[in-house]
Scaffold this active site. Structure first.
Site, PDB file in Angstrom:
ATOM      1  N   ASP A 100       0.835  -1.206   0.000  1.00 45.14           N
ATOM      2  CA  ASP A 100       0.000   0.000   0.000  1.00 45.14           C
ATOM      3  C   ASP A 100       0.869   1.255   0.000  1.00 45.14           C
ATOM      4  O   ASP A 100       0.695   2.123  -0.849  1.00 45.14           O
ATOM      5  CB  ASP A 100      -0.977  -0.003   1.185  1.00 45.14           C
ATOM      6  CG  ASP A 100      -0.292  -0.210   2.535  1.00 45.14           C
ATOM      7  OD1 ASP A 100       0.948  -0.430   2.581  1.00 45.14           O
ATOM      8  OD2 ASP A 100      -0.986  -0.159   3.562  1.00 45.14           O
ATOM      9  N   ASP A 103       7.014   3.819   3.014  1.00 46.86           N
ATOM     10  CA  ASP A 103       7.179   4.976   3.901  1.00 46.86           C
ATOM     11  C   ASP A 103       8.638   5.034   4.364  1.00 46.86           C
ATOM     12  O   ASP A 103       9.502   5.441   3.588  1.00 46.86           O
ATOM     13  CB  ASP A 103       6.178   4.827   5.052  1.00 46.86           C
ATOM     14  CG  ASP A 103       6.085   6.046   5.945  1.00 46.86           C
ATOM     15  OD1 ASP A 103       6.215   7.159   5.452  1.00 46.86           O
ATOM     16  OD2 ASP A 103       5.861   5.865   7.156  1.00 46.86           O
ATOM     17  N   LYS A 131       6.189   7.616  -0.195  1.00 50.41           N
ATOM     18  CA  LYS A 131       6.547   8.843   0.536  1.00 50.41           C
ATOM     19  C   LYS A 131       8.066   8.917   0.639  1.00 50.41           C
ATOM     20  O   LYS A 131       8.627   8.589   1.693  1.00 50.41           O
ATOM     21  CB  LYS A 131       5.984   8.800   1.960  1.00 50.41           C
ATOM     22  CG  LYS A 131       4.492   8.895   2.108  1.00 50.41           C
ATOM     23  CD  LYS A 131       4.183   9.073   3.600  1.00 50.41           C
ATOM     24  CE  LYS A 131       2.834   8.582   3.991  1.00 50.41           C
ATOM     25  NZ  LYS A 131       2.639   8.591   5.460  1.00 50.41           N
TER      26      LYS A 131
HETATM   27  P1  IMP Z   1       7.367   1.503   6.366  1.00 50.34           P
HETATM   28  O1  IMP Z   1       7.862   0.219   6.919  1.00 50.34           O
HETATM   29  O2  IMP Z   1       7.691   2.675   7.262  1.00 50.34           O
HETATM   30  O3  IMP Z   1       7.779   1.753   4.931  1.00 50.34           O
HETATM   31  O4  IMP Z   1       5.810   1.481   6.473  1.00 50.34           O
HETATM   32  C1  IMP Z   1       5.073   0.724   5.677  1.00 50.34           C
HETATM   33  C2  IMP Z   1       3.674   0.536   6.203  1.00 50.34           C
HETATM   34  O5  IMP Z   1       3.249   1.525   7.135  1.00 50.34           O
HETATM   35  C3  IMP Z   1       2.727   0.683   5.052  1.00 50.34           C
HETATM   36  O6  IMP Z   1       2.642  -0.522   4.341  1.00 50.34           O
HETATM   37  C4  IMP Z   1       1.460   1.072   5.736  1.00 50.34           C
HETATM   38  O7  IMP Z   1       0.758  -0.079   6.159  1.00 50.34           O
HETATM   39  C5  IMP Z   1       1.899   1.868   6.923  1.00 50.34           C
HETATM   40  N1  IMP Z   1       1.792   3.312   6.618  1.00 50.34           N
HETATM   41  C6  IMP Z   1       2.786   4.173   6.327  1.00 50.34           C
HETATM   42  N2  IMP Z   1       2.324   5.411   6.088  1.00 50.34           N
HETATM   43  C7  IMP Z   1       0.983   5.322   6.205  1.00 50.34           C
HETATM   44  C8  IMP Z   1      -0.094   6.270   6.041  1.00 50.34           C
HETATM   45  O8  IMP Z   1       0.063   7.456   5.724  1.00 50.34           O
HETATM   46  N3  IMP Z   1      -1.351   5.792   6.242  1.00 50.34           N
HETATM   47  C9  IMP Z   1      -1.612   4.498   6.569  1.00 50.34           C
HETATM   48  N4  IMP Z   1      -0.648   3.579   6.727  1.00 50.34           N
HETATM   49  C10 IMP Z   1       0.636   3.986   6.546  1.00 50.34           C
HETATM   50 MG    MG Z   2       1.288  -2.086   4.599  1.00 46.29          MG
END
Ligand code: IMP
Ligand code: MG
Length: 180
Positions: A100, A103, A131
């Protein structure tokens, strides 16, 4: 009608539909003659996965995995845990990970390591949202639906504290909802 906890609609249902169709067309072209395995990282990608799969006109197979999430926070803990693994072997397969949001990159950085060790023929990442400003791990997606600024978004499968996944659009959540 906009939900009262949403500050702004970022992408409407129609904009999402069109972009997902484009991604499907790109995958059709890139994987022509092959049978990619789409692996969805639950739960946030379930709606994107359903729409993307229908935008692909190849012999695809699908599989699902669940990794640990933020819980009720809005910042990744850095700790990733596989709560439900893929059901099938990926050895020799052309794997496309369907996410999805990319981040911090923690989740996919860790997952890529785990999945690469299982010797797929290839791995690519397809994420609905990216992002890049928030990245702390060296990881990029091969297919990106939308590149967005640093805001917390919900809808079209994305949640805050398990809510708002059913919104048909993607919107920015009012900070007062999680600011407390
Ligand atoms: P990462 O490990 O920090 O890249 O985060 C990944 C996961 O965090 C994504 O797959 C989402 O499930 C969740 N996430 C990150 N940003 C958002 C947001 O703005 N809204 C909802 N879920 C988010
Ligand atoms: Mg996710």
């Amino acid at each position: 009608m906009m939900h009262r906890d949403i500050e702004q609609i970022l992408y409407t249902e129609e904009e999402l539909r069109r972009r997902v169709r484009d991604l499907g067309a790109q995958i059709n072209a890139d994987y022509a003659g092959r049978k990619p395995l789409l692996a969805s990282v639950l739960r946030g990608s379930f709606i994107f996965m359903a729409d993307l799969t229908r935008a692909i006109d190849l012999d695809v197979t699908v599989d699902f995995m669940v990794v640990s999430s933020y819980g009720a926070g809005t910042v990744s803990s850095g700790q990733v845990e596989i709560k439900k693994d893929l059901s099938d072997s990926i050895e020799g397969r052309d794997l496309i990970i369907v996410e999805d949001i990319l981040d911090s990159g923690n989740t996919l950085y860790y997952l890529m390591e785990v999945l690469r060790a299982r010797k797929p023929a290839s791995i690519r990442i397809c994420t609905l949202m990216d992002k890049p400003e928030r990245r702390t791990k060296p990881i990029t997606a091969d297919y990106v639906g939308f590149t967005i600024p640093d805001a917390f978004i919900v809808g079209y499968g994305l949640d805050y504290d398990e809510k708002y996944r059913n919104l048909p659009y993607v919107g920015v959540l009012k900070p007062s909802v999680y600011g407390k």
